[in-house]
Design an enzyme around this catalytic site. Structure first.
Site, mmCIF file in Angstrom:
data_model
loop_
_atom_site.group_PDB
_atom_site.id
_atom_site.type_symbol
_atom_site.label_atom_id
_atom_site.label_comp_id
_atom_site.label_asym_id
_atom_site.label_seq_id
_atom_site.Cartn_x
_atom_site.Cartn_y
_atom_site.Cartn_z
ATOM 1 N N CYS A 58 -11.154 3.237 -0.166
ATOM 2 C CA CYS A 58 -9.684 3.543 0.118
ATOM 3 C C CYS A 58 -9.426 2.608 1.291
ATOM 4 O O CYS A 58 -10.069 2.712 2.357
ATOM 5 C CB CYS A 58 -9.463 4.965 0.499
ATOM 6 S SG CYS A 58 -7.802 5.294 0.939
ATOM 7 N N THR A 59 -8.248 2.058 1.519
ATOM 8 C CA THR A 59 -7.973 1.103 2.447
ATOM 9 C C THR A 59 -7.584 1.899 3.922
ATOM 10 O O THR A 59 -7.777 1.120 4.851
ATOM 11 C CB THR A 59 -6.861 -0.090 2.198
ATOM 12 O OG1 THR A 59 -5.796 0.782 1.726
ATOM 13 C CG2 THR A 59 -7.464 -1.012 1.131
ATOM 14 N N HIS A 60 -7.177 2.951 3.760
ATOM 15 C CA HIS A 60 -6.823 3.857 4.643
ATOM 16 C C HIS A 60 -8.215 4.041 5.761
ATOM 17 O O HIS A 60 -8.219 4.242 6.826
ATOM 18 C CB HIS A 60 -6.370 5.174 4.433
ATOM 19 C CG HIS A 60 -4.822 5.250 4.393
ATOM 20 N ND1 HIS A 60 -4.215 4.712 3.040
ATOM 21 C CD2 HIS A 60 -3.965 5.701 4.886
ATOM 22 C CE1 HIS A 60 -2.898 4.700 3.161
ATOM 23 N NE2 HIS A 60 -2.677 5.513 3.989
ATOM 24 N N CYS A 92 -4.484 -1.587 -1.946
ATOM 25 C CA CYS A 92 -4.527 -0.131 -2.149
ATOM 26 C C CYS A 92 -5.416 0.134 -3.428
ATOM 27 O O CYS A 92 -5.104 -0.511 -4.358
ATOM 28 C CB CYS A 92 -2.973 0.404 -2.415
ATOM 29 S SG CYS A 92 -3.179 2.150 -2.999
ATOM 30 N N ASP A 119 0.796 -1.271 -0.125
ATOM 31 C CA ASP A 119 -0.218 -0.037 0.041
ATOM 32 C C ASP A 119 0.768 1.345 0.130
ATOM 33 O O ASP A 119 2.098 1.024 0.258
ATOM 34 C CB ASP A 119 -0.923 0.117 1.205
ATOM 35 C CG ASP A 119 -2.033 1.342 1.207
ATOM 36 O OD1 ASP A 119 -2.402 1.570 0.082
ATOM 37 O OD2 ASP A 119 -1.952 1.850 2.378
ATOM 38 N N GLY A 161 -3.043 9.495 -3.581
ATOM 39 C CA GLY A 161 -4.417 9.666 -4.120
ATOM 40 C C GLY A 161 -4.411 11.059 -5.168
ATOM 41 O O GLY A 161 -5.347 11.252 -6.008
HETATM 42 N N1 DGL Z 1 -4.739 3.360 0.814
HETATM 43 C C1 DGL Z 1 -4.913 3.638 -0.531
HETATM 44 C C2 DGL Z 1 -6.264 3.442 -1.355
HETATM 45 O O1 DGL Z 1 -6.698 2.482 -0.844
HETATM 46 C C3 DGL Z 1 -4.042 4.836 -0.866
HETATM 47 C C4 DGL Z 1 -4.660 6.130 -0.304
HETATM 48 C C5 DGL Z 1 -3.600 7.010 -0.709
HETATM 49 O O2 DGL Z 1 -2.407 7.106 -0.603
HETATM 50 O O3 DGL Z 1 -4.069 8.241 -1.088
HETATM 51 O O4 DGL Z 1 -6.601 3.981 -2.164
#
Ligand code: DGL
Length: 269
Positions: free
Chosen positions: A176-178, A74, A11, A44
Site C-alpha cells: 500500500c503506497t501509504h 495506489c 491515489d 481499502g
Molecule cells: N494508498 C492506497 C494503496 O496503495 C490505498 C489505501 C487506502 O485508501 O486504503 O492501496
C-alpha cells in the site's frame, strides 16, 4: 520540439505522493498532475464498485486535461480496477503493485502488508502464484492506511505497532503506497529488509516513455500546460483549477492537503 508529456498520478489520498516522488526522481522534467481523493480515503475497505466509481471520476478528470498517461499510485485501485480502466481508455494506465518479484528473488518467507481489497484480489494471488517456492504471508491491514492518512494530514506521527502482525518472516513487502510514509518505523519494528513498489511503477513509466521515444532525463520537455486551468468557461472547468508547484499540479477538492504533505515530505526535506 517535444510537446509536453502529461502524467496524471492518482491515489485515494496522500499515499500516491510516494509514487509521484519516485516518478519525479526518474523523470524530473515531465508535467505531473496529482489527484488524491482524500475526502473518501481510505479505499481499502470499500466495495470494488465504489472504488471503481471513484477512480473513474479521477481518470475522467485526467482525460479532460488531455493527459498522456495515468499512473495509479495506489495498490488498491490497481488491484480492483486497472484492467477495467485499460479496456475503457486509450491512454496507457500504469498500476502500482506490491514488489513481490524483487522480494521473491532473495527471500523465502515474505510478509505482504496491504489493504483488505488488495489482499483478496485476484491480481495479488496471481502475482504470488508465480513463485511457488516462496511462502508468502498476506496480512490485510484494515486500519493502517486510514491511520497514516489521518495522522499525517493533521500534522501528527502515526502509531503503527498495534497494526502490524508478528510472525516468522524474512522480509516485508509494502503493498500500500501509504505505508512508505512509515517505512523506517516498519524497518525498526521488524528489523528486516523492506520492499516498496513505487520505484517499479516509476520504471514502467520510463519504459513507456522510452517506447514512445520521449526524452525524460536531462532535458526540459515543456512547461506546465495551463490551457485547461485558465479556461474561459470557468463554470465547467472550475474544478480543474490546480495548485502548481514546479512541474506538479495538484488537482481535486483536497489539492491543498496533498500539496502541503508533498512539500513537507519531499521538497523541504
Ligand atoms: N494508498 C492506497 C494503496 O496503495 C490505498 C489505501 C487506502 O485508501 O486504503 O492501496
Amino acid at each position: 520540439m517535444h510537446r509536453s508529456f502529461k502524467v496524471g498520478v492518482f491515489d485515494s489520498g496522500i499515499g500516491g505522493l510516494n509514487v509521484l516522488s519516485a516518478c519525479i526522481r526518474l523523470a524530473p522534467h515531465l508535467n505531473y498532475y496529482y489527484i488524491g481523493d482524500n475526502k473518501h480515503a481510505p479505499y481499502g475497505n470499500k466495495s470494488c464498485e465504489e472504488i471503481y466509481y471513484r477512480v473513474s471520476c479521477a481518470v475522467e478528470l485526467f482525460k479532460l486535461i488531455g493527459i498522456d498517461a495515468v499512473v495509479l499510485g495506489c495498490n488498491t485501485a490497481t488491484a480492483v480496477c486497472v484492467q477495467r480502466l485499460r479496456e475503457k481508455y486509450a491512454f496507457p494506465i500504469i498500476g502500482t503493485e506490491p514488489a513481490v518479484a524483487p522480494a521473491a528473488r532473495s527471500y523465502r518467507r515474505p510478509l505482504v502488508i496491504c489493504t483488505p481489497r488488495t489482499a483478496e484480489s485476484a491480481r495479488l494471488k496471481e502475482l504470488i502464484a508465480r513463485f511457488p517456492n516462496v511462502s508468502f504471508t498476506v496480512a490485510p491491514m484494515p486500519k493502517l492506511a486510514g491511520e497514516i492518512e489521518r495522522s499525517l494530514t493533521c500534522g501528527k506521527l502515526p502509531t503503527i505497532a498495534d497494526h502490524l502482525p508478528r510472525g516468522d518472516y524474512d522480509c516485508v513487502i509494502l503493498g500500500c503506497t501509504h505505508y512508505a510514509f512509515v517505512r523506517s518505523q516498519i524497518e525498526r519494528f521488524y528489523r528486516l529488509p523492506v520492499f516498496d513498489g513505487a520505484e517499479g511503477t516509476a520504471k514502467r513509466l520510463i519504459s513507456l516513455l522510452d517506447n514512445k521515444n520521449i526524452e525524460c532525463k536531462g532535458r526540459i520537455l515543456g512547461t506546465i500546460d495551463h490551457r485547461y486551468l485558465d479556461c474561459k468557461n470557468k463554470q465547467k472547468f472550475a474544478f480543474l483549477k490546480g495548485i502548481c508547484l514546479n512541474n506538479v499540479t495538484f488537482l481535486g477538492e483536497s489539492r491543498d492537503i496533498n500539496e502541503k504533505i508533498y512539500k513537507q515530505m519531499f521538497v523541504l526535506q
